[in-house]
Motif scaffolding. Structure first.
Motif, mmCIF file in Angstrom:
data_model
loop_
_atom_site.group_PDB
_atom_site.id
_atom_site.type_symbol
_atom_site.label_atom_id
_atom_site.label_comp_id
_atom_site.label_asym_id
_atom_site.label_seq_id
_atom_site.Cartn_x
_atom_site.Cartn_y
_atom_site.Cartn_z
ATOM 1 N N LEU A 83 0.761 -1.188 0.042
ATOM 2 C CA LEU A 83 -0.223 0.152 -0.220
ATOM 3 C C LEU A 83 0.845 1.342 0.027
ATOM 4 O O LEU A 83 0.606 2.140 -0.566
ATOM 5 N N ALA A 84 2.040 1.138 0.653
ATOM 6 C CA ALA A 84 3.054 2.204 0.578
ATOM 7 C C ALA A 84 3.316 2.457 -0.791
ATOM 8 O O ALA A 84 3.575 3.566 -1.384
ATOM 9 N N TYR A 85 3.628 1.245 -1.619
ATOM 10 C CA TYR A 85 4.138 1.422 -2.834
ATOM 11 C C TYR A 85 3.057 2.245 -4.023
ATOM 12 O O TYR A 85 3.571 3.050 -4.529
ATOM 13 N N VAL A 86 1.810 1.781 -3.674
ATOM 14 C CA VAL A 86 0.738 2.393 -4.426
ATOM 15 C C VAL A 86 0.591 3.914 -4.051
ATOM 16 O O VAL A 86 0.720 4.747 -5.171
ATOM 17 N N ARG A 87 0.983 4.520 -2.974
ATOM 18 C CA ARG A 87 0.956 5.678 -2.523
ATOM 19 C C ARG A 87 1.994 6.419 -2.800
ATOM 20 O O ARG A 87 2.188 7.807 -3.548
ATOM 21 N N SER A 88 3.133 5.574 -3.288
ATOM 22 C CA SER A 88 4.433 6.619 -3.717
ATOM 23 C C SER A 88 4.293 6.764 -5.216
ATOM 24 O O SER A 88 4.802 7.772 -5.880
ATOM 25 N N SER A 89 3.331 5.952 -6.021
ATOM 26 C CA SER A 89 3.100 6.161 -7.452
ATOM 27 C C SER A 89 2.452 7.493 -7.435
ATOM 28 O O SER A 89 2.844 8.174 -8.445
ATOM 29 N N ILE A 90 1.446 7.834 -6.658
ATOM 30 C CA ILE A 90 0.494 8.737 -6.549
ATOM 31 C C ILE A 90 1.334 10.155 -6.338
ATOM 32 O O ILE A 90 1.515 11.225 -7.104
ATOM 33 N N THR A 91 2.405 9.872 -5.376
ATOM 34 C CA THR A 91 3.378 11.090 -5.037
ATOM 35 C C THR A 91 4.272 11.600 -6.067
ATOM 36 O O THR A 91 4.474 12.574 -6.370
ATOM 37 N N ARG A 92 4.623 10.395 -6.973
ATOM 38 C CA ARG A 92 5.469 10.752 -7.898
ATOM 39 C C ARG A 92 4.769 11.456 -9.174
ATOM 40 O O ARG A 92 5.419 12.187 -9.888
ATOM 41 N N TRP A 166 -8.228 2.735 -0.714
ATOM 42 C CA TRP A 166 -6.647 3.240 -0.784
ATOM 43 C C TRP A 166 -6.410 3.581 0.596
ATOM 44 O O TRP A 166 -5.268 3.966 0.812
ATOM 45 N N ASP A 167 -7.369 3.927 1.456
ATOM 46 C CA ASP A 167 -6.926 4.225 3.031
ATOM 47 C C ASP A 167 -6.761 3.273 3.730
ATOM 48 O O ASP A 167 -6.279 3.355 4.638
ATOM 49 N N LEU A 168 -7.093 1.740 3.280
ATOM 50 C CA LEU A 168 -6.631 0.794 4.161
ATOM 51 C C LEU A 168 -5.250 0.720 4.400
ATOM 52 O O LEU A 168 -4.435 1.206 3.813
ATOM 53 N N THR A 169 -4.907 0.165 5.593
ATOM 54 C CA THR A 169 -3.469 0.091 6.142
ATOM 55 C C THR A 169 -3.013 -1.535 5.943
ATOM 56 O O THR A 169 -1.913 -1.722 5.853
ATOM 57 N N GLU A 170 -4.173 -2.213 5.938
ATOM 58 C CA GLU A 170 -3.806 -3.669 5.557
ATOM 59 C C GLU A 170 -5.094 -4.356 4.761
ATOM 60 O O GLU A 170 -5.912 -3.646 4.842
ATOM 61 N N LEU A 171 -4.596 -5.393 4.040
ATOM 62 C CA LEU A 171 -5.887 -5.905 3.199
ATOM 63 C C LEU A 171 -6.572 -6.804 4.001
ATOM 64 O O LEU A 171 -6.065 -7.713 4.697
ATOM 65 N N PRO A 172 -7.874 -6.824 3.774
ATOM 66 C CA PRO A 172 -8.720 -7.928 4.516
ATOM 67 C C PRO A 172 -8.412 -9.287 4.000
ATOM 68 O O PRO A 172 -7.652 -9.542 3.055
ATOM 69 N N ARG A 173 -8.806 -10.248 4.781
ATOM 70 C CA ARG A 173 -8.545 -11.694 4.446
ATOM 71 C C ARG A 173 -9.396 -12.100 3.560
ATOM 72 O O ARG A 173 -9.145 -12.787 2.384
#
Ligand SMILES: Cc1cc2nc3c(=O)[nH]c(=O)nc-3n(C[C@H](O)[C@H](O)[C@H](O)COP(=O)(O)OP(=O)(O)OC[C@H]3O[C@@H](n4cnc5c(N)ncnc54)[C@H](O)[C@@H]3O)c2cc1C
Ligand SMILES: NC(=O)c1ccc[n+]([C@@H]2O[C@H](COP(=O)([O-])OP(=O)(O)OC[C@H]3O[C@@H](n4cnc5c(N)ncnc54)[C@H](O)[C@@H]3O)[C@@H](O)[C@H]2O)c1
Length: 482
Positions: A83-92, A166-173
């Motif tokens: 999820l941090a990777y996903v946010r890093s693309s937005i930031t770029r 995209w606000d989740l901090t972990e993925l559900p099972r």
């Protein structure tokens, strides 16, 4: 009262392209954005979803490496890192869509809500209060938002949408996804590859209902092979305590529900009646082919219009609308040549008419040439022969549409879009030399197969036979070395 040449409502792709285009023409441009510039594509749509798909692709590559003789240890997924990777693309990407970048092109950006107060006036509400503005032209570019189906208990189950996923901090099972359109299929596959137990529920009889019929079956088979439970032809009656009750009585236990059941235009509270702007029954702003609304001073572009809901269309519509308004041009989009891609694996790329649409228009003169990717060497070397290419042609062999299903199909479709735009024939695609071995061999081999089939028709076959006979007569085989 402030006066502007162009007032833009909404700072997503359509609004940004329009404002930058108009700013570069030297116009006085106001862009009003109520949330954050960049819109759906940057924050909640294309960019995060394609980044999640990239992470999922990496996981799948590791998982399937064995077939190439590459042995790896079991894959572990670090949700937080993904999820941090996903946010890093937005930031770029974000700087390109930022207020600073829009201002640098010559437009004024205001953070606030805009609404029409009359045919040529706007009210802008921000933290500081309200201000009125007069405009020569305006562009409605307020986009669309996820639609929530009216299923009893669904709203109480705190469902996710692509606005909140995209606000989740972990993925559900375990996750149920309602809707097997592009969002449901793309995210369903990506989340499953990242370890989520996904159940995809589609009301219609097949996934990706806007595509050629065989596409839905192919993608469903692929999703099932990767562990997704795919349920088609049924909906959800109600939701109770984490349980989905399907129409047929079956129940599914989940931790979260993601709603991907279509979108609705953002046209309420815009003062459209006061502005004299007409909407259709679904609330989309009605535009003509120059992007003008029923008020000739007001244009609309992007998802709010309900044309083709894609970023590339929003951008082109925004740019053309600004040009048409400010310069009085008549730029139009050739929608028959607009491609789009669903980024499942394999990708589903499409342009123009399906066979059914072509048959509807041209009857039996419409024809489909289909090539399985069993006949594409690159697909064989990659062990990815699960796709196909279909070219749809009309009278005179003119290319009317195409579907390509393969890895990187999105890269293959642009040449077919260009061919349709030029009014080219299938034989023109065949006459273009393509690099070997690439997935572009799908369209090329399909066009060559069509050409070969055409040459066996009675008239060309007779002409070929006559030419062959003539050449034989003119060049007899001579004995000896002379
Ligand atoms: C999960 C997902 C994946 C997608 N993937 C792709 C893809 O791969 N490729 C592709 O082409 N398309 C994709 N799309 C579609 C694409 O995101 C949209 O077509 C595109 O973003 C539409 O742009 P827009 O400018 O019309 O609207 P938006 O981007 O929605 O922008 C509208 C803006 O207007 C603002 N606004 C609304 N009301 C007001 C008001 N009254 N005053 C001021 N501002 C206002 C909003 O805050 C918003 O920022 C995807 C969509 C989703 C949801
Ligand atoms: N790669 C891309 O370009 C891309 C990716 C994602 C989204 N988008 C765009 O975003 C828009 C929205 O995508 P979407 O997939 O939400 O919309 P969609 O309208 O294309 O698909 C929604 C699906 O949900 C189904 N559905 C509706 N109600 C349901 C219910 N109660 N239960 C189960 N199924 C139900 C519909 O039958 C339909 O198949 C699309 O227009 C798409 O073009 C584009």
């Amino acid at each position: 009262m402030e006066e502007w040449d162009l007032a833009v409502l909404g700072g997503g792709t359509a609004g940004i392209v329009a404002a930058k285009t108009a700013g570069r023409f030297g116009a006085r441009v106001l862009l009003v954005e109520s949330a954050r510039t960049g819109g759906d594509c940057l924050w909640t749509g294309c960019v995060p979803s394609k980044s999640l798909i990239a992470a999922a692709h990496a996981a799948q590559s590791v998982r399937t490496a064995d077939q190439y003789g590459v042995h790896t240890s079991p894959t572990t997924i670090d949700d937080a890192a993904v999820l941090a990777y996903v946010r890093s693309s937005i930031t770029r990407i974000e700087p390109v869509d930022s207020p600073a970048a829009i201002s640098a092109a010559g437009a004024t950006v205001v953070a606030g809500r805009a609404e029409f107060t009359g045919p040529a006036t706007l009210r802008v509400t921000d933290d500081a209060g309200t201000r009125l503005a007069r405009f020569r032209w305006a562009l409605i570019a307020t986009g669309s938002a996820p639609a929530l189906p009216t299923v009893p208990g669904l709203a109480q189950a705190d469902p996710l949408t692509t606005d909140t996923l995209w606000d989740l901090t972990e993925l559900p099972r375990r996750m149920a996804i309602l809707g097997g359109g592009p969002i449901g299929c793309e995210l369903g596959q990506a989340l499953a590859r990242l370890g989520v137990e996904v159940t995809l529920v589609e009301l219609a009889d097949r996934l990706l209902g806007k595509e050629e019929p065989e596409v839905g079956a192919l993608i469903a088979e692929r999703l099932r092979a990767e562990g997704v439970t795919v349920v088609t032809g049924t909906g959800v009656d109600r939701v109770t305590d984490g349980t989905l009750h399907l129409h047929g009585g079956e129940t599914i236990e989940v931790d979260r529900i993601l709603v991907a059941a279509g979108r609705r235009p953002r046209t309420t509270d815009l003062g459209l009646a006061a502005a004299g702007v007409r909407c259709d029954e679904q609330g989309h702003v009605v535009i003509d082919d120059r992007m003008r609304t029923s008020n000739r001073r007001i244009y609309a572009a992007g998802d709010v219009t309900g044309t083709l809901p894609f970023t590339h269309v929003a951008g082109v519509q925004g740019g053309y609308a600004a040009t048409n308004a400010l310069l009085g041009l008549r730029r139009r989009i050739d929608y028959a040549a607009v491609p789009w891609v669903t980024f499942t694996d394999p990708e589903v790329a499409r342009v123009g008419a399906t066979l059914a649409q072509a048959r509807h228009r041209h009857g039996t003169r419409a024809h489909a040439q289909r090539l399985s990717h069993d006949h594409v060497d690159r697909a064989i070397t990659d062990r990815r022969t699960d796709g196909f290419t279909q070219l749809v042609s009309g009278p005179g062999g003119r290319l009317l549409g195409a579907t390509v299903v393969s890895p990187r199909a999105g890269e293959s479709i642009a040449e077919l879009a260009a061919a349709i735009r030029r009014g080219a024939k299938v034989r023109d695609v065949a006459g273009t030399v393509h690099p070997y071995p690439t997935y572009a061999d799908g369209p090329w081999n399909a066009s060559l197969a069509q050409l070969r089939a055409d040459l066996t028709a009675p008239l060309p076959a007779r002409a070929t036979a006559a030419l062959r006979a003539l050449r034989r007569a003119l060049h007899p085989i001579r004995s000896g070395n002379r």
